[in-house]
Write a protein that holds these residues in place. Sequence first.
Motif: not given
Length: 397
Positions: A372-377, A303-308, A331-339, A368-370
């Motif tokens: 991106g943050r989970a992957l970073y952590e 499980l990635l941190p803080n993701l259900p 459309e409101g579907r683009l939730l996150e973008a990150f490098g 960071l979004g959820p």
Amino acid sequence: MAVIQNANGALNSAPSATSMQPAELDASKVVITLAKELKPVPPATELKFGQVMTDHMMVVSYDPVNGWSTPEIKPYGPFSLDPASSCFQYATNVFEGMKAYMGPDGKPRLFRPNKNMDRMARSVDRVALPPFDTNELLKLIKRLVAIEQRWIPTQKGHSLYIRPTIIGTRSSLGVTASDSAMLYVICSPTGPYFRTGPRPISLLAVGENVRAWPGGTGEYKLALNYAPTFKPQQYAAKLGYEQCLWLLGEKITEAGSMNFFVVIQRDDGDLDVFTPPLDGTILPGVTRDSILALAAAHPSRMLLPNLPSSLRLHVAERELTMSEFSAWAEEGRLLEAFGAGTAAVVAAVGRVGYQGKDIVLPTHEGGLGPVGRALYERITEIQEGKYQWEDWSVICE
């Protein structure tokens, strides 16, 4: 050819100088000369990427007759090179970016260093520089890091950046491959790559200047790929953007010197995690590969941190276009973008300038979004030896 007699009285032919093979790179022969006076280590709060170098460096040279010389770890200092050297005239320069971290056990460690070594070997081959045993180079890097471990910051988001570099040193203006080279490794303690803090970075979509093209060298870590990006980057900065989003036609390739990811809401409630494919124009980043593997492992293998655990990430390497990017945002579907890259690890994108308008992404506490943050952590936990995953964290012993 000389004839010599061995201990049993038999006659053997001694190899002539012309029949001897150039020496291979051999880490066991390293000669270590420690600095008599050590530099003060700056406070972590004052560290900026690549501006402070450690006390020592590793240097070894190659010539076509003798092969690889005896490696040296010695005090950091300048080189003396012929002005006609291939590295100056024809950009025969290859480098890698790695980081060392101090684990909770007090031992320095590297993050997936074999990936860097494999990529460096491919890049060296692409510009026809003399090959070397990357296993031996890795041994030398570990030895250097062990010597320089007092320079490894322990604060979150800090590390010891490592820059292995090989340059062509053939001293001739002839337009041909360099049969001589210098391989060296320098280190620099560093804090966060972007000084924006938790604020996401902004990108200007650039298509009139391209970072890479099909059949070119975009998939290799060559110095010649970076200099042509500096002018467009200056232009982006004048317009108020931190980095460029590199386009090829309408296709998205990379963000600054990072791989690019988007997180898209699916109709079934799950999330898509997309990144452009390795089509020859994209650098095969170690962090990129790690993100793909970790996102695919959630939630079945970990499980990635803080993701259900009910959330599934559908990972895909697929072409991304600015038309799609704009449509997903509308459309409101683009939730996150990150490098993603070694220097920044994971950097949130807040807006993208395209055709005179800004595409603004959702804001998240901490930048960071959820996903991106989970992957970073998770990546930084592995890098720092706090979470064991595969064989990604390699101790320097």
